[in-house]
Design an enzyme around this catalytic site. Structure first.
Site, PDB file in Angstrom:
ATOM      1  N   SER A  70       0.796  -1.239   0.000  1.00 13.68           N
ATOM      2  CA  SER A  70       0.000   0.000   0.000  1.00 13.68           C
ATOM      3  C   SER A  70       0.822   1.279   0.000  1.00 13.68           C
ATOM      4  CB  SER A  70      -0.911   0.026   1.222  1.00 13.68           C
ATOM      5  OG  SER A  70      -1.996  -0.824   0.988  1.00 13.68           O
ATOM      6  N   TYR A 195      -3.753  -3.100  -9.886  1.00 16.24           N
ATOM      7  CA  TYR A 195      -3.545  -2.764  -8.478  1.00 16.24           C
ATOM      8  C   TYR A 195      -2.646  -3.822  -7.806  1.00 16.24           C
ATOM      9  CZ  TYR A 195      -4.422  -2.605  -3.513  1.00 16.24           C
ATOM     10  OH  TYR A 195      -4.251  -2.594  -2.161  1.00 16.24           O
ATOM     11  N   VAL A 265       1.220  -3.397   4.127  1.00 13.48           N
ATOM     12  CA  VAL A 265       1.032  -4.640   4.870  1.00 13.48           C
ATOM     13  C   VAL A 265       2.305  -5.511   4.921  1.00 13.48           C
ATOM     14  CG1 VAL A 265       0.182  -6.034   2.936  1.00 13.48           C
ATOM     15  CG2 VAL A 265      -0.728  -6.435   5.234  1.00 13.48           C
TER      16      VAL A 265
HETATM   17  N1  GLU Z   1      -1.837  -5.598  -1.559  1.00 14.73           N
HETATM   18  C1  GLU Z   1      -2.413  -5.406  -0.285  1.00 14.73           C
HETATM   19  C2  GLU Z   1      -3.908  -5.657  -0.321  1.00 14.73           C
HETATM   20  O1  GLU Z   1      -4.563  -5.104  -1.119  1.00 14.73           O
HETATM   21  C3  GLU Z   1      -2.107  -4.042   0.209  1.00 14.73           C
HETATM   22  C4  GLU Z   1      -2.684  -3.732   1.543  1.00 14.73           C
HETATM   23  C5  GLU Z   1      -1.796  -2.862   2.392  1.00 14.73           C
HETATM   24  O2  GLU Z   1      -0.604  -2.798   2.148  1.00 14.73           O
HETATM   25  O3  GLU Z   1      -2.330  -2.223   3.338  1.00 14.73           O
HETATM   26  O4  GLU Z   1      -4.409  -6.433   0.404  1.00 14.73           O
END
Ligand code: GLU
Length: 613
Positions: A70, A195, A265
């Site tokens: 993120s 994404y 995350v």
């Molecule tokens: N790729 C992760 C998701 O969409 C990113 C979430 C994050 O880093 O907070 O679940």
């Protein structure tokens, strides 16, 4: 003891010491909902700090690669803002904090917009707004953009990408909800796929620090010098990071760390302090709200140790007004005839010189304008000297400009002195490269105005100055003048023509300036242009002594068509036999003139010393 090579930076020492202390924190859990992330070593801890001038400090595992997750969101938001403009992006993605986690399912009830670009729903729509004919092109634009922020070519971690694709149903569900609400157009899998890919780009803590400082520096990567996005875009991105960058922890984060930030995350976090620095952290164990535990501890401590809180007041250490003097205390380096000096002696308080210093933003310009306008009684010419002002915000230029326009309405002429090529004020009458030239211009204007106001006065500025009114000769009795007159030859100089070249042989020939103007210049080895030190107007006299110095760096040149009357040294010598009293009178006149100039220089020095707080 000598300092050989680079001395250890105190910042580096502080960073190492802080890193060692925070390393011992063992709270938090590594995220496992994307299985590939669960393999991360919880002991990993990298910390980097990049400064606005492009220096990067790092400690611990700052070069360890991990997927950005993120933390990519603010940068992709920056690209979308850059490509589409703020309003077009706002129509599709809001900017209100959710108070919920990264995967919140909430959309705005009436518009269907996701609440902000930092939660997954908002980030999926944001990625679809980046320029590109299809999702392939869009992702290329994203990875190129992230690479420009980082200052190096970034790549994808296909293992993490595959893992996220396998387990990404929540995000796919968000995609369908978004399309159903009219917030997302086209193929959902493709949109969510971009994404996923942006989240799987590999970075290091060092990269995050450089990416963050690029936002803090207004969009120019200070390491590569490349402009990535505009300053307005950075302002908008940092604002959204401040309110929503750490999801449902954003309020307490801003309260304690006081830095716009974004967490991810995988354990990454980047924080930016406008105009100062960027911080990048990597440490996989997360708290229950999904933010790296060590990143929180490190940033909060860095913020309080280094005084980085965004809301902390910044006090200006030097006053904006360096000096504010009237023309009777600070005069130009022009040598003037007696009648001009008399006018200046009576009226020079009508000239005011305001020397400003430091960067000029809204507050400093406002203070300067008020200080000057409080003390303008009797002023008709104002010199604004900006040589000590390295940077002017557009608002400061606007304030000074409308001040100058208002003064013009009151009959006060503003002139600016600043580096050549930088004329920040439209309402200023004219701009000069040096304060001395600006002052001289105002004095000339004052003298011309005084002569125009009293046309029957003795001073005609356009007429050649006769010998009897030459400064050195005006006290000589008529019979002595009669002795001198036939000895004088005439010499005319074209503009740019030198009267004395550097190193000219020293003789006592006296040159009386009848009309025009001479300038004394210093030629400095590597300076492209000679420096104009002083000038000499009609009615004044000059000898080779003016340029006599060991370095032979001075010369005297005509600045306009100039006529001099010349009393050769040989003629003075010859006079010594028949009219010794004339020679003596001449020497006394020269001594008096020199003494008067020393007194004026001394008075000016005293005024300057006394004027600095
Ligand atoms: N790729 C992760 C998701 O969409 C990113 C979430 C994050 O880093 O907070 O679940």
């Amino acid at each position: 003891m000598t300092a050989e090579g680079a001395v250890a930076s105190p910042v580096q020492e502080l960073l190492d010491e802080l890193h060692a202390r925070v390393q011992t924190v063992t709270d938090g859990e590594v995220a496992t909902y994307i299985p590939a992330l669960g393999k991360a070593d919880p002991a990993l801890f990298g910390l980097a700090l990049a400064t606005q001038d492009g220096h990067v400090y790092s400690a611990g595992d700052a070069a360890t690669p991990f997927t950005v997750q993120s933390v990519s969101k603010p940068f992709v938001y920056a690209l979308a803002l850059h490509d589409r403009g703020l309003n077009a992006v706002l129509e599709r993605v809001g900017v209100e904090p959710t108070g919920e986690g990264f995967d919140a399912i909430r959309l705005e009830p009436d518009t269907g917009r996701p609440l902000n670009p930092m939660v997954n729903a908002g980030a999926i729509v944001t990625a679809s707004l980046v320029t590109g004919d299809d999702y392939g092109q869009r992702f290329q634009r994203i990875i190129d953009g992230l690479s420009a922020f980082a200052g190096r070519e970034l790549r994808l971690d296909h293992g993490v990408l595959a893992s996220e694709e396998r387990t990404g149903d929540h995000n796919r569900a968000l995609g369908y909800l978004l399309r159903n609400a009219g917030a997302l157009e086209g193929d959902v899998d493709e949109a969510v796929g971009v994404y996923f890919r942006q989240c799987s780009v590999v970075v290091t803590a060092r990269d995050l620090a450089v990416m963050a400082v690029t936002l803090a520096a207004g969009g120019v990567n200070p390491v590569t010098g490349e402009r990535v996005v505009g300053a307005d875009t950075c302002e908008h991105v940092l604002a959204v990071m401040a309110t929503s960058g750490t999801y449902d922890f954003a309020g307490e984060w801003l309260l304690r760390a006081g830095l716009p930030a974004k967490s991810g995350v995988s354990g990454g976090l980047m924080a930016a302090l406008p105009s100062q620095l960027g911080i990048g952290v990597y440490s996989p164990p997360l708290d229950r709200r999904g933010t790296s535990v060590r990143a929180i501890a490190a940033c909060q401590e860095l913020s309080s140790r280094f005084g980085l809180h965004l809301m902390r007041p910044v006090n200006r250490t030097t006053p904006v007004l360096h000096r504010f003097l009237r023309g009777d205390a600070l005069g130009s380096q022009r040598t003037r005839r007696h009648a001009e000096r008399e006018i200046l002696r009576r009226e020079a308080r009508a000239i005011a010189v305001c020397e400003l210093q430091g960067d000029l933003g809204f507050a400093a310009a406002d203070v300067a304008v008020r200080a000057v306008s409080d003390d303008l009684a009797g002023v008709r010419w104002l010199v604004l000297d900006l040589h000590r002002v390295p940077r002017t915000e557009p608002v400061a230029v606007e304030l000074l400009d409308s001040f100058a326009a208002e003064l013009r309405g009151l009959g006060v002429t503003t002139v600016v002195s600043t580096e050549p090529g930088r004329t920040p004020l439209a309402a200023a009458e004219t701009a000069f490269g040096t304060l001395d030239e600006a002052l001289e211009w105002c004095e000339d204007a004052l003298i011309a105005a005084a002569c125009a106001a009293a046309p029957d006065g003795r001073l005609d500025l356009d007429a050649a100055v006769p010998l009897s009114e030459q400064d050195l000769l005006r006290d000589l009795p008529a019979d002595m003048l009669d002795v001198l007159t036939p000895l004088l030859a005439e010499r005319s100089l074209e503009p740019g023509q030198a009267l004395f070249e550097p190193g000219a042989a020293l003789d006592e020939t006296l040159y009386f300036v009848v009309s025009g103007s001479l300038a004394l210049q210093r030629l400095d080895g590597d300076a492209p242009e000679p420096l104009r030190l002083a000038s000499m107007g009609p009615g004044t006299a000059v000898t080779g002594l003016t340029v006599a110095d060991d370095r032979g760096a001075y010369r005297v040149v005509a600045e306009e068509p100039t006529v001099c009357r010349v009393l050769p040294a040989a003629a003075v010598k010859a006079l010594d036999d028949d009219h010794p009293q004339v020679v003596e009178a001449l020497h006394w006149a020269m001594a008096r003139s020199l003494a008067a100039r020393l007194r004026r220089a001394d008075a000016q020095n005293q005024a300057l010393i006394g004027s600095v707080p």
